[in-house]
Design a protein around this motif. Structure first.
Motif, PDB file in Angstrom:
ATOM      1  N   LEU A 188      25.596 -31.379  30.661  1.00  0.00           N
ATOM      2  CA  LEU A 188      25.508 -29.991  31.110  1.00  0.00           C
ATOM      3  C   LEU A 188      26.100 -29.048  30.061  1.00  0.00           C
ATOM      4  CD1 LEU A 188      24.891 -28.035  33.532  1.00  0.00           C
ATOM      5  CD2 LEU A 188      27.272 -28.396  34.223  1.00  0.00           C
ATOM      6  N   TYR A 242      27.197 -36.571  33.322  1.00  0.00           N
ATOM      7  CA  TYR A 242      26.468 -35.362  33.717  1.00  0.00           C
ATOM      8  C   TYR A 242      27.118 -34.108  33.141  1.00  0.00           C
ATOM      9  CZ  TYR A 242      24.844 -31.570  36.768  1.00  0.00           C
ATOM     10  OH  TYR A 242      24.361 -30.372  37.242  1.00  0.00           O
ATOM     11  N   THR A 244      15.039 -32.009  34.424  1.00  0.00           N
ATOM     12  CA  THR A 244      15.961 -30.945  34.826  1.00  0.00           C
ATOM     13  C   THR A 244      15.308 -29.599  34.498  1.00  0.00           C
ATOM     14  OG1 THR A 244      17.995 -32.213  34.555  1.00  0.00           O
ATOM     15  CG2 THR A 244      18.166 -29.821  34.397  1.00  0.00           C
ATOM     16  N   ASN A 265      16.655 -34.897  30.881  1.00  0.00           N
ATOM     17  CA  ASN A 265      17.333 -34.765  32.160  1.00  0.00           C
ATOM     18  C   ASN A 265      18.845 -34.735  31.959  1.00  0.00           C
ATOM     19  OD1 ASN A 265      17.598 -34.694  34.969  1.00  0.00           O
ATOM     20  ND2 ASN A 265      17.522 -36.910  35.176  1.00  0.00           N
ATOM     21  N   LEU A 266      19.567 -34.144  32.900  1.00  0.00           N
ATOM     22  CA  LEU A 266      21.019 -34.063  32.782  1.00  0.00           C
ATOM     23  C   LEU A 266      21.733 -35.290  33.335  1.00  0.00           C
ATOM     24  CD1 LEU A 266      21.909 -30.327  33.556  1.00  0.00           C
ATOM     25  CD2 LEU A 266      21.692 -31.480  31.348  1.00  0.00           C
ATOM     26  N   THR A 267      20.998 -36.264  33.841  1.00  0.00           N
ATOM     27  CA  THR A 267      21.597 -37.543  34.190  1.00  0.00           C
ATOM     28  C   THR A 267      20.996 -38.610  33.284  1.00  0.00           C
ATOM     29  OG1 THR A 267      20.032 -38.445  35.832  1.00  0.00           O
ATOM     30  CG2 THR A 267      21.590 -36.745  36.594  1.00  0.00           C
ATOM     31  N   VAL A 292      20.367 -24.651  38.186  1.00  0.00           N
ATOM     32  CA  VAL A 292      20.042 -25.873  37.450  1.00  0.00           C
ATOM     33  C   VAL A 292      19.729 -26.986  38.448  1.00  0.00           C
ATOM     34  CG1 VAL A 292      20.842 -27.575  35.769  1.00  0.00           C
ATOM     35  CG2 VAL A 292      21.534 -25.176  35.543  1.00  0.00           C
ATOM     36  N   ASN A 305      22.134 -31.115  41.866  1.00  0.00           N
ATOM     37  CA  ASN A 305      21.904 -32.359  41.134  1.00  0.00           C
ATOM     38  C   ASN A 305      21.504 -33.479  42.085  1.00  0.00           C
ATOM     39  OD1 ASN A 305      21.878 -34.297  39.112  1.00  0.00           O
ATOM     40  ND2 ASN A 305      24.066 -34.693  39.269  1.00  0.00           N
ATOM     41  N   SER A 354      18.532 -30.774  38.831  1.00  0.00           N
ATOM     42  CA  SER A 354      18.448 -31.996  38.044  1.00  0.00           C
ATOM     43  C   SER A 354      17.861 -33.153  38.834  1.00  0.00           C
ATOM     44  CB  SER A 354      19.852 -32.397  37.552  1.00  0.00           C
ATOM     45  OG  SER A 354      20.447 -31.355  36.826  1.00  0.00           O
ATOM     46  N   ASP A 355      17.419 -34.179  38.105  1.00  0.00           N
ATOM     47  CA  ASP A 355      16.863 -35.410  38.674  1.00  0.00           C
ATOM     48  C   ASP A 355      15.589 -35.144  39.468  1.00  0.00           C
ATOM     49  OD1 ASP A 355      18.291 -37.442  37.604  1.00  0.00           O
ATOM     50  OD2 ASP A 355      19.396 -37.966  39.398  1.00  0.00           O
TER      51      ASP A 355
END
Length: 252
Positions: free
Chosen positions: A51, A47, A242, A233-235, A157, A128, A159-160
């Motif tokens: 990021l 992550y 995201t 996405n950040l994951t 931010v 997140n 996320s998910d």
């Protein structure tokens, strides 16, 4: 300090979780019983790398990790920022995060939100894998609070995001691929079987929330926040989204 995912092993997702949730939803009790696992550290590193690639290496002077879980992401962020505040509603996760972050002089934990300093502002707020555990009215309340805490030109931010239906089996495969890439596949496979059963039971009791991107833009617009959707996405969960919500720069 805490929040896991739609019909997949979200116990393997360390960040986010029970943050902001009321105990009666049942999710807080789920996070309180969750134990640390090597995959949480792997997810955190993945992550943070995404990021930095998305926002650049300079993340801001004061950062809030809202839903910090066991503190693995915060541990990686601490050397990169001037001041880092962390929050999670799970007592068990909060205690573990405080122990993990004790050596970082620039990290401070936040208790109940009603006790937060009224004038506190952040250059960056990270949320997140949290909002899917919030009811719509709860999300609206927090969105307003996050907006009030953003510094000029600050970024929120999220996320998910569940912007649409996701394939649970595909997300399990994505988790296994991430685990194999970092050498912890067998550990994840052994742990996931029990967690999947427990998580599926929780999912039947408490459905997760979906946030349509159009609805998010409308809610953010009412708060004078601009919304940008990141290309990915950040994951590692590629079918999720995201969004970066920003305070527009003031006119000169």
């Amino acid at each position: 300090m805490s929040h896991v995912r739609r019909d997949t092993w979200e116990g393997a997702h360390e960040s986010g979780r029970a943050a902001g949730l009321r105990a009666e939803t049942g999710w807080e009790a789920y996070w309180d019983r969750l134990e640390e696992h090597v995959i949480f550290r792997v997810e955190a590193a993945d992550y943070v790398a995404r990021l930095k690639a998305a926002l650049g290496p300079h993340l801001g002077g004061r950062v809030l990790d809202f839903g910090c879980g066991f503190g693995f992401i915060a541990e990686l962020l601490a050397p990169m920022v001037a001041e880092l505040l962390v929050f999670d509603a799970s007592d068990q996760m909060r205690r573990q995060a405080e122990l993990r972050l004790a050596s970082h002089a620039n990290v401070r934990g936040l208790g109940a939100s009603e006790e937060w300093p009224s004038a506190i502002q952040f250059d960056l707020i990270l949320v997140n894998s949290v909002v899917q555990y919030m009811a719509p009215d709860e999300f609206d309340r927090w969105l307003g609070q996050w907006r009030a805490m953003l510094a000029p030109r600050g970024h929120l931010v999220i996320s998910d995001l569940f912007a649409h239906d996701v394939d649970p089996l595909r997300e399990v495969v994505q988790l296994l691929v991430l685990s194999a890439r970092h050498g912890c596949l067998m550990s994840v496979v052994r742990r996931a079987l029990g967690e999947l059963r427990h998580y599926a039971k929780m999912r039947r009791v408490r459905l997760l929330s979906r946030v349509a991107l159009g609805d998010l833009r409308e809610r953010a617009g009412r708060l004078e926040l601009a919304v940008d959707l990141l290309p990915s996405n950040l994951t590692y969960r590629r079918t999720r989204a995201t969004a970066v919500l920003s305070v527009p720069a003031a006119d000169p």
